[in-house]
Scaffold this active site. Sequence first.
Site, PDB file in Angstrom:
ATOM      1  N   GLY A   1       2.929  29.215  41.223  1.00 14.70           N
ATOM      2  CA  GLY A   1       3.487  27.928  41.665  1.00 14.70           C
ATOM      3  C   GLY A   1       4.974  28.035  41.898  1.00 14.70           C
ATOM      4  CG  ASN A   2       6.821  25.812  44.465  1.00 20.81           C
ATOM      5  OD1 ASN A   2       7.170  24.655  44.270  1.00 20.81           O
ATOM      6  ND2 ASN A   2       5.865  26.132  45.335  1.00 20.81           N
ATOM      7  CG  HIS A   3      11.135  25.897  39.456  1.00 19.02           C
ATOM      8  ND1 HIS A   3      10.632  25.770  38.196  1.00 19.02           N
ATOM      9  CD2 HIS A   3      11.646  27.145  39.528  1.00 19.02           C
ATOM     10  CE1 HIS A   3      10.824  26.880  37.528  1.00 19.02           C
ATOM     11  NE2 HIS A   3      11.436  27.739  38.316  1.00 19.02           N
TER      12      HIS A   3
END
Length: 408
Positions: free
Chosen positions: A212-214
């Site tokens: 995932g990412n932020h």
Amino acid sequence: MTQVLRDKHIILGITGGIAAYKAAEVASRLVKARATVDVVMTEAATKFVTPLTFQALTHHPVITEMFALLRETEIGHVSLAQRADLLIIAPATANTMAKLATGLADNMLTATALGTQAPILLAPAMETKMWENPLTQDNMARLQKMRDVTVVGPGAGRLASGGMGPGRMAEPAEIVAWARIILGRGGPLAGQRVLVTTGGTQEPIDPVRFIGNHSSGKMGYALVLSARDRGAKVTLVSAPTALPAPVGMQLVAVQTAQEMQQAVLEALPESDALIMAAAVADYRPTVAAAHKIKKGETGLELELVRTSDILAEVATQRAELGWPRVVVGFAAETQDLVANAQAKLKAKRLDLMVANDARQAMGADVNRVTLLDASGGVEELPLLPKEEVAERVMDRVVELLRGGLSTD
Ligand code: CTP
């Protein structure tokens, strides 16, 4: 926060139910959004909450029976009714709904309702049996046929009596969201369909892990509210976020880049503008393990494959069909912001690119962006709350949609 409530005259009618205390939060939220709020309370309502509460919140005298008798000429509730942009009745009891449906005007609130041409927002609150009674349902249907009435709620849950079922007044945030929708209906995006993506996609590694990412999704959520409050019909395709579902639009929840692509392509023929604010994974694990991967003694290598580029796919379709009319992208960069964003604007054949520093933007409540357009224009915006950035982007979308044809 969009400006749609600013300087609007709103009458907040409060009737006698235990949910009357929640009307204080409705008043407070409206005032914070810079609306002018005049509160009209029935006598029964004043038994639940004191008019002083509302006077303190709205900085206006509250209209009650006694007050009206004494100072009718000063207050002029008739002119109030005529000046109103919206009448909210929260909570609305079964009794008041029955009066409204039959045109009774036996107290200040029902007289105001009969005397105003403004749209009416009703937030019913009552015992389940009263709500489900065919008489109440009939009254509501009759009212909706004859007047511009929006009924919000009631929700189901625990009621003051201790019983469970429908009858709880809608939450103040939802009531205010609908006030914004009603007042924004004739706005500059009326009749336009806007598709927005947001959040960070999640690419499963096994049943409990993902890449995932932020991204928090905040930018996209601010964009959809801005579009909605300008009268657009909005579809939000959202990867997982911690944000509450926005009111008054279609929400399509997705997890992976592939699911997001499918949702976007499905909604595309019905969209005038697409805004891709989502942080889409460029790679996903070649296979997602069927069971949780157990740790071993050595390191672990994951094999990744490219996901497809949604905007590239949209550009291909658009070249063929000339649709959607406007496409906006976001560029998440950590270096050479403008040059990299300009290259993506061209490659993805966008009308507008919103370039931001991914390190500062992701997860934050504020953002500093540069707007790049297809004709080479570059506008650097200062550090702003994401709601304000959304307003500026939406101003451009309005302009682009007015401009008609796409630029490629
Ligand atoms: N985007 C997309 N499909 C992808 C990846 C990105 O549609 N598979 C969209 C994003 O939603 C954004 C724009 O393309 O509007 C730019 O995304 P960004 O991550 O900045 O760039 P990438 O094209 O992924 O390029 P790179 O990661 O190499 O910077």
